[in-house]
Design an enzyme around this catalytic site. Sequence first.
Site, PDB file in Angstrom:
ATOM      1  N   LYS A 284       1.553  -3.865  -6.336  1.00 55.45           N
ATOM      2  CA  LYS A 284       1.916  -2.457  -6.545  1.00 55.45           C
ATOM      3  C   LYS A 284       2.900  -2.044  -5.459  1.00 55.45           C
ATOM      4  O   LYS A 284       2.743  -2.425  -4.298  1.00 55.45           O
ATOM      5  CB  LYS A 284       0.687  -1.549  -6.488  1.00 55.45           C
ATOM      6  CG  LYS A 284       1.016  -0.065  -6.590  1.00 55.45           C
ATOM      7  CD  LYS A 284      -0.213   0.785  -6.802  1.00 55.45           C
ATOM      8  CE  LYS A 284      -0.941   1.158  -5.566  1.00 55.45           C
ATOM      9  NZ  LYS A 284      -0.145   1.873  -4.538  1.00 55.45           N
TER      10      LYS A 284
ATOM     11  N   ASP B  10      -3.357  -0.161   0.192  1.00 56.00           N
ATOM     12  CA  ASP B  10      -3.018   0.000   1.614  1.00 56.00           C
ATOM     13  C   ASP B  10      -3.814   1.168   2.211  1.00 56.00           C
ATOM     14  O   ASP B  10      -3.748   1.418   3.416  1.00 56.00           O
ATOM     15  CB  ASP B  10      -1.511   0.168   1.826  1.00 56.00           C
ATOM     16  CG  ASP B  10      -0.953   1.407   1.164  1.00 56.00           C
ATOM     17  OD1 ASP B  10      -1.708   2.133   0.490  1.00 56.00           O
ATOM     18  OD2 ASP B  10       0.260   1.667   1.325  1.00 56.00           O
TER      19      ASP B  10
ATOM     20  N   ASP C 132      -1.559  -4.413  -2.912  1.00 57.82           N
ATOM     21  CA  ASP C 132      -0.678  -3.276  -2.629  1.00 57.82           C
ATOM     22  C   ASP C 132       0.294  -3.679  -1.521  1.00 57.82           C
ATOM     23  O   ASP C 132      -0.138  -3.984  -0.405  1.00 57.82           O
ATOM     24  CB  ASP C 132      -1.561  -2.111  -2.156  1.00 57.82           C
ATOM     25  CG  ASP C 132      -0.917  -0.762  -2.353  1.00 57.82           C
ATOM     26  OD1 ASP C 132       0.148  -0.690  -2.996  1.00 57.82           O
ATOM     27  OD2 ASP C 132      -1.501   0.231  -1.873  1.00 57.82           O
TER      28      ASP C 132
ATOM     29  N   GLU D 104       0.025   9.922  -8.370  1.00 59.36           N
ATOM     30  CA  GLU D 104      -0.879  10.460  -7.341  1.00 59.36           C
ATOM     31  C   GLU D 104      -0.564  11.911  -6.979  1.00 59.36           C
ATOM     32  O   GLU D 104       0.598  12.251  -6.703  1.00 59.36           O
ATOM     33  CB  GLU D 104      -0.797   9.563  -6.079  1.00 59.36           C
ATOM     34  CG  GLU D 104      -1.672  10.076  -4.947  1.00 59.36           C
ATOM     35  CD  GLU D 104      -1.871   9.091  -3.803  1.00 59.36           C
ATOM     36  OE1 GLU D 104      -1.410   7.930  -3.907  1.00 59.36           O
ATOM     37  OE2 GLU D 104      -2.492   9.491  -2.802  1.00 59.36           O
TER      38      GLU D 104
ATOM     39  N   GLU E 237       5.138   1.484  -4.040  1.00 53.00           N
ATOM     40  CA  GLU E 237       5.412   2.916  -4.136  1.00 53.00           C
ATOM     41  C   GLU E 237       6.908   3.147  -4.340  1.00 53.00           C
ATOM     42  O   GLU E 237       7.730   2.407  -3.785  1.00 53.00           O
ATOM     43  CB  GLU E 237       4.968   3.629  -2.846  1.00 53.00           C
ATOM     44  CG  GLU E 237       3.469   3.571  -2.630  1.00 53.00           C
ATOM     45  CD  GLU E 237       3.017   4.359  -1.410  1.00 53.00           C
ATOM     46  OE1 GLU E 237       3.848   5.057  -0.771  1.00 53.00           O
ATOM     47  OE2 GLU E 237       1.820   4.274  -1.101  1.00 53.00           O
TER      48      GLU E 237
HETATM   49  O1  KIV Z   1      -3.615   2.311  -1.624  1.00 51.55           O
HETATM   50  C1  KIV Z   1      -4.298   2.908  -2.476  1.00 51.55           C
HETATM   51  O2  KIV Z   1      -5.534   2.915  -2.433  1.00 51.55           O
HETATM   52  C2  KIV Z   1      -3.598   3.609  -3.531  1.00 51.55           C
HETATM   53  C3  KIV Z   1      -4.418   4.459  -4.457  1.00 51.55           C
HETATM   54  C4  KIV Z   1      -4.705   5.762  -3.828  1.00 51.55           C
HETATM   55  C5  KIV Z   1      -3.778   4.593  -5.787  1.00 51.55           C
HETATM   56  O3  KIV Z   1      -2.420   3.521  -3.622  1.00 51.55           O
END
Ligand code: KIV
Length: 276
Positions: free
Chosen positions: A114, A45, A84, A189, A116
């Site tokens: 993914k 994202d 993401d 991160e 968060e």
């Molecule tokens: O969205 C993204 O690029 C990320 C990375 C910084 C791990 O979450």
Amino acid sequence: MSRTSIPDLHETYRDGEPLTMLTAYDAPIARQVDRGGVDMILVGDTAGDNHLGYDDTVPVTMAEALSNTAAVDRAVEDAMVIGDMPFGSYGQSMETSVDNAVRFLKEAGADAVKLETAPHGDTTIEIIDRLTELGIPVQGHIGLTPQRMNQIGGAYIQGRDTSSSAATDALVETAERLVDAGVFAVVLETVTEGTGKAVTEAIDVPTIGIGAGRHVDGQVLVITDLLGLGGESFSLSKRYADVGSTIRTAVESYVEEVADGEFPAEENVYDPLDES
Ligand code: KIV
């Protein structure tokens, strides 16, 4: 040849070899990133501020994330493609969270998603548990979680203040719960190197660090930072090329050649078909 699978990643991890991940948001860059040999491509994202022209990741929509992921999917042969899930696409209800995760696999061709997770993020952990039960591979993401930027107030290093051991304990506990919920890896991160080490030692799936130091199981960078295409340079990152200047020089040469009448030249023009 099929793409890198979770067992492939875990074998590399068990062999003690570092894993590599980079972001990509479109097909031409994803093709080069894939051929360059990374294990995983994250359609992050971070497209928000590195591809779509937003200030941060918060405005990214499902439609934009799916479109970026599908473009990357069409270009990638070997690396695992991870979609993401953008801010607001999970968390409101189990139903919409599952629906949106499924769309990444069914409509955009992602191999995994993914999400968060805030420290002790019960709601997200419960969702991840459901997704993995349903066969949707999930990569966790803890530490600095930019989707919570409006709450955190900036890209601060997590676990560096006076209560750093409590912050580290919270991240370790969150990582352990994510592993129980079935994640195949955890992105870590912007944490101190000590926190990165503590989380890595506590769990038995790979940790993939960005600004998490040297004692993690793999590294991830944002592709525009690595290429020198982003505006800023960050100390957690490394610029391996200056593609921004290369593009600008090429454009200036084109503008100059058109102005001078050098382009198009004889080899660039079409002659009529010879009808004799
Ligand atoms: O969205 C993204 O690029 C990320 C990375 C910084 C791990 O979450």
